[in-house]
Motif scaffolding. Sequence first.
Motif, PDB file in Angstrom:
ATOM      1  N   SER A  85       0.882  -1.236  -0.050  1.00  0.00           N
ATOM      2  CA  SER A  85       0.141  -0.137   0.053  1.00  0.00           C
ATOM      3  C   SER A  85       0.963   1.301   0.026  1.00  0.00           C
ATOM      4  O   SER A  85       2.152   1.275   0.309  1.00  0.00           O
ATOM      5  CB  SER A  85      -0.759  -0.048   1.130  1.00  0.00           C
ATOM      6  OG  SER A  85      -0.105  -0.010   2.429  1.00  0.00           O
ATOM      7  N   PHE A  86       0.186   2.417  -0.442  1.00  0.00           N
ATOM      8  CA  PHE A  86       0.849   3.584  -0.446  1.00  0.00           C
ATOM      9  C   PHE A  86      -0.108   4.751   0.071  1.00  0.00           C
ATOM     10  O   PHE A  86      -1.213   4.614  -0.483  1.00  0.00           O
ATOM     11  CB  PHE A  86       1.305   4.135  -1.948  1.00  0.00           C
ATOM     12  CG  PHE A  86       2.336   3.502  -2.689  1.00  0.00           C
ATOM     13  CD1 PHE A  86       3.779   3.433  -2.089  1.00  0.00           C
ATOM     14  CD2 PHE A  86       1.898   2.199  -3.366  1.00  0.00           C
ATOM     15  CE1 PHE A  86       4.641   2.588  -2.856  1.00  0.00           C
ATOM     16  CE2 PHE A  86       2.861   1.301  -4.046  1.00  0.00           C
ATOM     17  CZ  PHE A  86       4.294   1.644  -3.602  1.00  0.00           C
ATOM     18  N   SER A  87       0.326   5.447   0.683  1.00  0.00           N
ATOM     19  CA  SER A  87      -0.342   6.896   1.311  1.00  0.00           C
ATOM     20  C   SER A  87      -0.390   8.027  -0.274  1.00  0.00           C
ATOM     21  O   SER A  87       0.557   7.736  -0.857  1.00  0.00           O
ATOM     22  CB  SER A  87       0.342   7.600   2.091  1.00  0.00           C
ATOM     23  OG  SER A  87       1.454   7.999   2.210  1.00  0.00           O
ATOM     24  N   VAL A  88      -1.427   8.369  -0.495  1.00  0.00           N
ATOM     25  CA  VAL A  88      -1.812   9.201  -1.574  1.00  0.00           C
ATOM     26  C   VAL A  88      -2.522  10.484  -1.379  1.00  0.00           C
ATOM     27  O   VAL A  88      -3.211  10.630  -0.224  1.00  0.00           O
ATOM     28  CB  VAL A  88      -2.547   8.575  -2.837  1.00  0.00           C
ATOM     29  CG1 VAL A  88      -1.806   7.493  -3.391  1.00  0.00           C
ATOM     30  CG2 VAL A  88      -4.069   7.964  -2.277  1.00  0.00           C
ATOM     31  N   GLU A  89      -1.978  11.607  -1.691  1.00  0.00           N
ATOM     32  CA  GLU A  89      -2.324  12.945  -1.779  1.00  0.00           C
ATOM     33  C   GLU A  89      -3.597  13.147  -2.112  1.00  0.00           C
ATOM     34  O   GLU A  89      -3.943  12.557  -3.192  1.00  0.00           O
ATOM     35  CB  GLU A  89      -1.361  13.850  -1.631  1.00  0.00           C
ATOM     36  CG  GLU A  89      -0.030  13.636  -1.122  1.00  0.00           C
ATOM     37  CD  GLU A  89       1.229  14.605  -1.948  1.00  0.00           C
ATOM     38  OE1 GLU A  89       0.646  15.562  -2.571  1.00  0.00           O
ATOM     39  OE2 GLU A  89       2.138  14.287  -1.566  1.00  0.00           O
ATOM     40  N   ALA A  90      -4.539  14.181  -1.598  1.00  0.00           N
ATOM     41  CA  ALA A  90      -5.954  14.695  -2.370  1.00  0.00           C
ATOM     42  C   ALA A  90      -5.310  15.362  -3.422  1.00  0.00           C
ATOM     43  O   ALA A  90      -4.099  15.998  -3.724  1.00  0.00           O
ATOM     44  CB  ALA A  90      -6.577  15.536  -1.290  1.00  0.00           C
ATOM     45  N   VAL A 135      -7.189  -3.313  -6.488  1.00  0.00           N
ATOM     46  CA  VAL A 135      -6.957  -2.183  -5.760  1.00  0.00           C
ATOM     47  C   VAL A 135      -7.985  -1.466  -5.040  1.00  0.00           C
ATOM     48  O   VAL A 135      -9.323  -1.482  -5.893  1.00  0.00           O
ATOM     49  CB  VAL A 135      -5.787  -1.039  -6.312  1.00  0.00           C
ATOM     50  CG1 VAL A 135      -4.598  -1.638  -6.655  1.00  0.00           C
ATOM     51  CG2 VAL A 135      -6.509  -0.407  -7.496  1.00  0.00           C
ATOM     52  N   ASN A 136      -7.941  -0.771  -3.935  1.00  0.00           N
ATOM     53  CA  ASN A 136      -8.926   0.099  -3.310  1.00  0.00           C
ATOM     54  C   ASN A 136      -8.077   1.465  -2.945  1.00  0.00           C
ATOM     55  O   ASN A 136      -6.939   1.417  -2.973  1.00  0.00           O
ATOM     56  CB  ASN A 136      -9.423  -0.752  -1.932  1.00  0.00           C
ATOM     57  CG  ASN A 136     -10.575  -0.258  -1.670  1.00  0.00           C
ATOM     58  OD1 ASN A 136     -11.129   0.938  -2.253  1.00  0.00           O
ATOM     59  ND2 ASN A 136     -11.306  -0.730  -0.509  1.00  0.00           N
ATOM     60  N   GLY A 137      -8.859   2.612  -2.606  1.00  0.00           N
ATOM     61  CA  GLY A 137      -8.306   3.605  -2.439  1.00  0.00           C
ATOM     62  C   GLY A 137      -9.281   4.761  -1.922  1.00  0.00           C
ATOM     63  O   GLY A 137     -10.340   4.323  -1.495  1.00  0.00           O
ATOM     64  N   PRO A 138      -8.846   6.088  -1.780  1.00  0.00           N
ATOM     65  CA  PRO A 138      -9.663   7.010  -1.068  1.00  0.00           C
ATOM     66  C   PRO A 138     -10.944   7.164  -2.121  1.00  0.00           C
ATOM     67  O   PRO A 138     -10.909   6.967  -3.142  1.00  0.00           O
ATOM     68  CB  PRO A 138      -8.864   8.319  -1.458  1.00  0.00           C
ATOM     69  CG  PRO A 138      -7.373   7.833  -1.842  1.00  0.00           C
ATOM     70  CD  PRO A 138      -7.428   6.301  -2.362  1.00  0.00           C
ATOM     71  N   ALA A 139     -12.031   7.590  -1.097  1.00  0.00           N
ATOM     72  CA  ALA A 139     -13.278   7.641  -2.063  1.00  0.00           C
ATOM     73  C   ALA A 139     -13.160   8.962  -2.878  1.00  0.00           C
ATOM     74  O   ALA A 139     -12.458  10.019  -2.948  1.00  0.00           O
ATOM     75  CB  ALA A 139     -14.293   8.296  -0.887  1.00  0.00           C
ATOM     76  N   PRO A 195     -10.817  14.892  -3.739  1.00  0.00           N
ATOM     77  CA  PRO A 195     -10.308  15.671  -2.789  1.00  0.00           C
ATOM     78  C   PRO A 195     -10.050  15.082  -1.395  1.00  0.00           C
ATOM     79  O   PRO A 195      -9.927  15.338  -0.384  1.00  0.00           O
ATOM     80  CB  PRO A 195     -11.523  16.603  -2.382  1.00  0.00           C
ATOM     81  CG  PRO A 195     -12.901  15.337  -3.038  1.00  0.00           C
ATOM     82  CD  PRO A 195     -12.074  14.649  -4.315  1.00  0.00           C
ATOM     83  N   ASN A 196      -9.838  13.587  -1.507  1.00  0.00           N
ATOM     84  CA  ASN A 196      -9.713  12.561  -0.291  1.00  0.00           C
ATOM     85  C   ASN A 196      -8.442  12.171  -0.230  1.00  0.00           C
ATOM     86  O   ASN A 196      -8.279  11.241  -1.186  1.00  0.00           O
ATOM     87  CB  ASN A 196     -10.703  11.778  -0.231  1.00  0.00           C
ATOM     88  CG  ASN A 196     -12.130  12.222  -0.057  1.00  0.00           C
ATOM     89  OD1 ASN A 196     -12.491  13.167   0.860  1.00  0.00           O
ATOM     90  ND2 ASN A 196     -13.107  12.006  -0.928  1.00  0.00           N
ATOM     91  N   ALA A 197      -7.439  12.634   0.509  1.00  0.00           N
ATOM     92  CA  ALA A 197      -6.238  11.991   0.709  1.00  0.00           C
ATOM     93  C   ALA A 197      -6.642  10.519   1.361  1.00  0.00           C
ATOM     94  O   ALA A 197      -7.647  10.308   1.732  1.00  0.00           O
ATOM     95  CB  ALA A 197      -5.317  12.643   1.758  1.00  0.00           C
ATOM     96  N   GLY A 198      -5.503   9.512   1.241  1.00  0.00           N
ATOM     97  CA  GLY A 198      -5.729   8.100   1.693  1.00  0.00           C
ATOM     98  C   GLY A 198      -4.831   7.090   1.276  1.00  0.00           C
ATOM     99  O   GLY A 198      -3.641   7.516   1.195  1.00  0.00           O
ATOM    100  N   THR A 199      -5.330   5.859   1.207  1.00  0.00           N
ATOM    101  CA  THR A 199      -4.419   4.796   0.934  1.00  0.00           C
ATOM    102  C   THR A 199      -4.637   3.821  -0.222  1.00  0.00           C
ATOM    103  O   THR A 199      -6.031   3.777  -0.449  1.00  0.00           O
ATOM    104  CB  THR A 199      -4.311   3.814   1.990  1.00  0.00           C
ATOM    105  OG1 THR A 199      -3.848   4.662   3.375  1.00  0.00           O
ATOM    106  CG2 THR A 199      -3.311   2.642   1.728  1.00  0.00           C
TER     107      THR A 199
END
Length: 144
Positions: A25-30, A55-59, A112-116
């Motif tokens: 996994s990686f953190s990703v910016e908005a 893969v799954n990720g930010p909304a 607009p959502n940061a996440g993974t």
Amino acid sequence: NTRSVRLASNFVTSANTYTDVTALSFSVEANASYNFQFFIAGSSSATTTGAGYAVNGPASPTLITYQMQGVQSAGALIQHATTYDFGGAASTVAIANSNYTYLIHGTLVNGPNAGTLIVRAIRGGSANNITAKAGSSGLLVKTS
């Protein structure tokens, strides 16, 4: 800006619903864009059980598109996705406990959502284990 991750130990599941492979996994910016690749060495404990990865990720991403390439007993399994957790698993493999290669590659234009951004595994066929092997890895390139 390129980052990499590596699976330090085997990840094993028999779940027939998508399950996080937490180390991949990686953190990703908005509001940022990324290209990604995950290279998964995997196996199934029985010929009647196949594997799939997504893969799954930010909304609310602006764009998510990726392809998963894997194996099934009759040959290649190729799935194209434009949503998280898309597709499924092969129901069989040719040889139990053999090492197979799975590749996920794609593009995330995050909203607009940061996440993974995270790899998720699912088994198909009979209820036996699938394994993502230690040494499986991922690359993330921030493009904007």
